[in-house]
Scaffold this active site. Structure first.
Site, PDB file in Angstrom:
ATOM      1  N   LYS A  28       5.617  -6.271  11.168  1.00  0.00           N
ATOM      2  CA  LYS A  28       5.991  -5.402  11.397  1.00  0.00           C
ATOM      3  C   LYS A  28       7.525  -4.933  11.119  1.00  0.00           C
ATOM      4  O   LYS A  28       8.178  -4.889  10.303  1.00  0.00           O
ATOM      5  CB  LYS A  28       5.933  -4.501  13.277  1.00  0.00           C
ATOM      6  CG  LYS A  28       6.924  -3.834  13.318  1.00  0.00           C
ATOM      7  CD  LYS A  28       6.821  -2.709  14.463  1.00  0.00           C
ATOM      8  CE  LYS A  28       6.578  -3.461  15.410  1.00  0.00           C
ATOM      9  NZ  LYS A  28       8.600  -3.680  16.430  1.00  0.00           N
ATOM     10  N   SER A  29       7.943  -6.493  11.328  1.00  0.00           N
ATOM     11  CA  SER A  29       9.329  -7.533  11.166  1.00  0.00           C
ATOM     12  C   SER A  29       9.786  -7.766   9.354  1.00  0.00           C
ATOM     13  O   SER A  29      10.242  -6.233   8.889  1.00  0.00           O
ATOM     14  CB  SER A  29       9.846  -8.557  11.090  1.00  0.00           C
ATOM     15  OG  SER A  29       9.237  -8.576  12.551  1.00  0.00           O
ATOM     16  N   ARG A  33      11.363  -4.560   6.965  1.00  0.00           N
ATOM     17  CA  ARG A  33      12.289  -4.866   5.798  1.00  0.00           C
ATOM     18  C   ARG A  33      11.710  -4.797   3.848  1.00  0.00           C
ATOM     19  O   ARG A  33      13.235  -4.695   3.581  1.00  0.00           O
ATOM     20  CB  ARG A  33      12.463  -6.713   5.653  1.00  0.00           C
ATOM     21  CG  ARG A  33      12.681  -6.768   7.037  1.00  0.00           C
ATOM     22  CD  ARG A  33      12.750  -9.102   8.039  1.00  0.00           C
ATOM     23  NE  ARG A  33      13.426  -8.999   8.662  1.00  0.00           N
ATOM     24  CZ  ARG A  33      13.708  -8.404   9.988  1.00  0.00           C
ATOM     25  NH1 ARG A  33      12.616  -7.897  10.399  1.00  0.00           N
ATOM     26  NH2 ARG A  33      14.349  -9.212  11.136  1.00  0.00           N
ATOM     27  N   ARG A 129      18.883   0.347  25.345  1.00  0.00           N
ATOM     28  CA  ARG A 129      19.287  -1.130  25.150  1.00  0.00           C
ATOM     29  C   ARG A 129      20.870  -0.937  23.680  1.00  0.00           C
ATOM     30  O   ARG A 129      21.377  -0.195  23.695  1.00  0.00           O
ATOM     31  CB  ARG A 129      17.760  -1.562  24.016  1.00  0.00           C
ATOM     32  CG  ARG A 129      16.711  -1.110  24.185  1.00  0.00           C
ATOM     33  CD  ARG A 129      15.427  -1.059  23.702  1.00  0.00           C
ATOM     34  NE  ARG A 129      15.726  -2.546  23.267  1.00  0.00           N
ATOM     35  CZ  ARG A 129      14.646  -3.412  22.613  1.00  0.00           C
ATOM     36  NH1 ARG A 129      13.712  -2.913  21.463  1.00  0.00           N
ATOM     37  NH2 ARG A 129      14.528  -4.305  21.971  1.00  0.00           N
ATOM     38  N   SER A 174      18.602 -14.112  17.984  1.00  0.00           N
ATOM     39  CA  SER A 174      17.800 -12.616  17.710  1.00  0.00           C
ATOM     40  C   SER A 174      18.213 -12.187  15.968  1.00  0.00           C
ATOM     41  O   SER A 174      18.827 -12.348  15.509  1.00  0.00           O
ATOM     42  CB  SER A 174      19.379 -11.664  17.903  1.00  0.00           C
ATOM     43  OG  SER A 174      18.899 -10.390  18.064  1.00  0.00           O
ATOM     44  N   ASP A 327       8.099 -12.175  21.871  1.00  0.00           N
ATOM     45  CA  ASP A 327       7.097 -10.886  21.316  1.00  0.00           C
ATOM     46  C   ASP A 327       5.952 -10.585  22.258  1.00  0.00           C
ATOM     47  O   ASP A 327       5.157 -10.016  22.612  1.00  0.00           O
ATOM     48  CB  ASP A 327       7.144  -9.572  19.921  1.00  0.00           C
ATOM     49  CG  ASP A 327       8.497  -9.240  19.496  1.00  0.00           C
ATOM     50  OD1 ASP A 327       9.481  -8.952  20.825  1.00  0.00           O
ATOM     51  OD2 ASP A 327       8.095  -9.460  18.568  1.00  0.00           O
ATOM     52  N   LYS A 354      13.680  -5.791  26.231  1.00  0.00           N
ATOM     53  CA  LYS A 354      12.948  -5.079  25.036  1.00  0.00           C
ATOM     54  C   LYS A 354      12.944  -4.062  24.879  1.00  0.00           C
ATOM     55  O   LYS A 354      14.041  -3.264  25.621  1.00  0.00           O
ATOM     56  CB  LYS A 354      12.252  -5.813  24.815  1.00  0.00           C
ATOM     57  CG  LYS A 354      12.364  -7.390  24.852  1.00  0.00           C
ATOM     58  CD  LYS A 354      12.625  -6.964  23.582  1.00  0.00           C
ATOM     59  CE  LYS A 354      12.853  -8.937  22.844  1.00  0.00           C
ATOM     60  NZ  LYS A 354      13.957  -9.092  21.608  1.00  0.00           N
ATOM     61  N   ARG A 403       3.704  -3.183  24.248  1.00  0.00           N
ATOM     62  CA  ARG A 403       3.204  -3.987  24.094  1.00  0.00           C
ATOM     63  C   ARG A 403       2.789  -4.286  25.556  1.00  0.00           C
ATOM     64  O   ARG A 403       2.039  -4.783  26.044  1.00  0.00           O
ATOM     65  CB  ARG A 403       4.096  -5.509  23.936  1.00  0.00           C
ATOM     66  CG  ARG A 403       4.588  -5.211  22.188  1.00  0.00           C
ATOM     67  CD  ARG A 403       4.647  -6.367  22.166  1.00  0.00           C
ATOM     68  NE  ARG A 403       5.382  -6.350  20.404  1.00  0.00           N
ATOM     69  CZ  ARG A 403       5.147  -6.158  19.367  1.00  0.00           C
ATOM     70  NH1 ARG A 403       3.642  -6.305  19.217  1.00  0.00           N
ATOM     71  NH2 ARG A 403       5.152  -6.461  18.077  1.00  0.00           N
TER      72      ARG A 403
HETATM   73  C1  S3P Z   1      12.255  -8.330  15.681  1.00  0.00           C
HETATM   74  C2  S3P Z   1      12.931  -9.679  16.460  1.00  0.00           C
HETATM   75  C3  S3P Z   1      12.606  -9.528  17.676  1.00  0.00           C
HETATM   76  C4  S3P Z   1      12.055  -9.515  18.292  1.00  0.00           C
HETATM   77  C5  S3P Z   1      11.650  -7.488  17.907  1.00  0.00           C
HETATM   78  C6  S3P Z   1      11.684  -7.696  16.196  1.00  0.00           C
HETATM   79  C7  S3P Z   1      12.886  -8.275  13.889  1.00  0.00           C
HETATM   80  O1  S3P Z   1      14.123  -8.750  18.187  1.00  0.00           O
HETATM   81  O2  S3P Z   1      11.940  -9.060  18.958  1.00  0.00           O
HETATM   82  O3  S3P Z   1      10.231  -7.427  17.406  1.00  0.00           O
HETATM   83  O4  S3P Z   1      11.732  -8.302  12.885  1.00  0.00           O
HETATM   84  O5  S3P Z   1      13.678  -9.278  13.101  1.00  0.00           O
HETATM   85  P1  S3P Z   1      15.262  -9.468  18.288  1.00  0.00           P
HETATM   86  O6  S3P Z   1      16.184 -10.177  17.653  1.00  0.00           O
HETATM   87  O7  S3P Z   1      15.912  -8.892  20.060  1.00  0.00           O
HETATM   88  O8  S3P Z   1      15.161 -10.855  19.490  1.00  0.00           O
END
Ligand code: S3P
Length: 448
Positions: A28-29, A33, A129, A174, A327, A354, A403
């Protein structure tokens, strides 16, 4: 409350052995990106293995609103015609990032140093959030943000027309905040510097270098000092997205907990900033083989062979490991409930902000399933009941959190009585094929 209207209750029943191959979706990350960097590069970026979860689809839509052309060619096969750094147009409407903290925070970074005004919103979970963690460092560039009380969405962000470069030490571990600052630094003259004490996922750094930005990471006593030269010309790339270790965690842990299981999970990212859960599971006595380690799409990956592990022991998870498995605590809490002895998770207060307050959501659901829990602001302790020992027999609230939903469904496969979730619909944000994939392995999941 459901993510998109009607709640979809689901129940997991004690299942026979899980067998076969689990092809989990793209990371996903990296998927977010690839669309964002593709939109900021000149030319056509081709992405394969893109996660087609709702979070990523919302980011694709946002990139279109900023002027990029995003096209789907087939399953996971997408292209982005980018507009170049500084080439974004002001969106004509509100940007709705749905459930995605990564989407909204990274996109705020991308527009923060362009002369435009953008209003962001999201679903009921995202609107709770905190956004201040991003808008405070962005203010140093000259960006202004007007949100609801506590820095909540909806929020209007006014990009800086003449941004100043920024040097910022992250007060929280983060990757979203780090990435937002780096993305803002792209359209800012001079050097933008981010200092992180604890390493967080490094996909932005790796991908920025891949897209042609000048970025250096120096390890110093104070932490990693990341220096980005502003106003590079990003070049379109081919991105092969590896399979998501955070999604793989669900079939992997299910196989560890369901008696007689033996599954194969190929091509899972083993990036060291993401593999904390796997290290922890091995320390607990999990039978996982990491086969054929290799590099794919600039990321280390391996094929996992996972067998039922009936003798797992609770452990103390080192707090410094938290960013590399942030996560994965919900599913770890489920494994801990089925292990012997107690598992202590400290230094986890980030879980409270989260998609839901994950300490509270897991504590309440596990208690309802007959598991003894201790918690404080920054800690979750689970008293394990041994393999097959969790009573189950509860309906757990998922709080619009994919999750949490998947974690309790995995618990139901291995507990004495079925475990239900009040709403499985949020699973579509990150793992739209979860139910089909788990059922194919042999899991018994029923609607309602
Ligand atoms: C993520 C960073 C994390 C993670 C999120 C995805 C990212 O969050 O919990 O699911 O893709 O950069 P935080 O940056 O708030 O830790």
């Amino acid at each position: 409350m459901s993510a998109h209207g009607t709640a979809q209750p689901m129940t997991a029943h004690k299942s026979g052995p899980l067998k076969g191959t689990a092809l989990v979706p793209g990371d996903k990350s990296i998927s977010h990106r690839s669309l964002i960097f593709g939109a900021m590069a000149l030319g056509e970026t081709r992405v394969t293995g893109l996660l087609e979860g709702q979070d990523v689809l919302d980011t694709a839509k946002a990139m279109q609103a900023f002027g990029a052309t995003v096209t789907r060619h087939g399953q996971g096969d997408w292209s982005v015609q980018g507009v170049g750094v500084g080439g974004f147009q002001e969106p004509a409407d509100v940007i709705d990032c749905g459930n995605s903290g990564t989407g909204v925070r990274l996109i705020m970074g991308t527009m923060a140093t362009s002369a435009m005004t953008v209003t962001f919103t999201g679903d009921a979970s995202l609107r709770k959030r905190p956004m201040g963690r991003v808008t405070e460092p962005l203010a140093l560039f000259g960006t202004q943000a007007y949100g609801r009380k506590g820095g909540r969405l909806p929020m209007t962000v006014v990009g800086a027309a003449r941004p100043n470069p920024v040097r910022y030490a992250l007060p929280v571990a983060s990757a979203q905040v780090k990435s937002a600052i780096l993305l803002a630094g792209l359209n800012c003259p001079g050097e933008t510097v981010v200092i992180e004490r604890e390493p967080t996922r490094d996909h932005s750094e790796r991908m920025l270098i891949g897209f042609g930005a000048k970025l250096e990471v120096e390890r110093r006593a104070e932490g990693s000092v990341i220096t980005l030269q502003g106003q590079p010309q990003l070049r379109a790339q081919s991105v092969a997205v590896p399979r998501d270790p955070s999604s793989a965690a669900f079939p992997v842990c299910a196989a560890l907990l369901v008696e007689g299981s033996d599954i194969f999970v190929p091509g899972v990212s083993q990036n060291l900033t993401r593999n904390g859960l796997y290290i922890t599971l091995m320390e607990m006595g999990a039978e996982i083989e990491f086969q054929n380690p290799r590099e794919e799409g600039g990321e280390p990956v391996a094929d996992l062979r996972v067998r039922f592990s009936g003798n797992m022991q609770g452990i103390e998870v080192p707090p410094e490991r938290a960013p590399s498995m942030i996560d994965e605590y919900p599913i770890l809490a489920v494994v801990a409930a089925c292990a012997s002895g107690k598992t202590v998770m400290r230094g986890v207060k980030e879980l409270r902000v989260k998609e839901s307050d994950r300490i509270d959501a897991m504590a309440r659901g596990l208690e309802a399933c007959g598991v003894q829990i201790e918690e404080d602001e920054d800690t979750l302790i689970v008293h394990g009941m041994g393999a097959g020992g969790v009573p189950g027999g509860a309906i757990c609230a998922t709080h619009i959190d994919h999750r949490i939903a998947m974690s309790f469904l995995v618990l139901g496969l291995a507990s004495k009585q079925p475990v239900s979730v009040d709403d499985a619909s949020p699973i579509a944000t990150s793992f739209p094929i979860f139910t089909g994939l788990m059922t194919q392995l042999g899991a018994t999941l029923t609607q309602a």
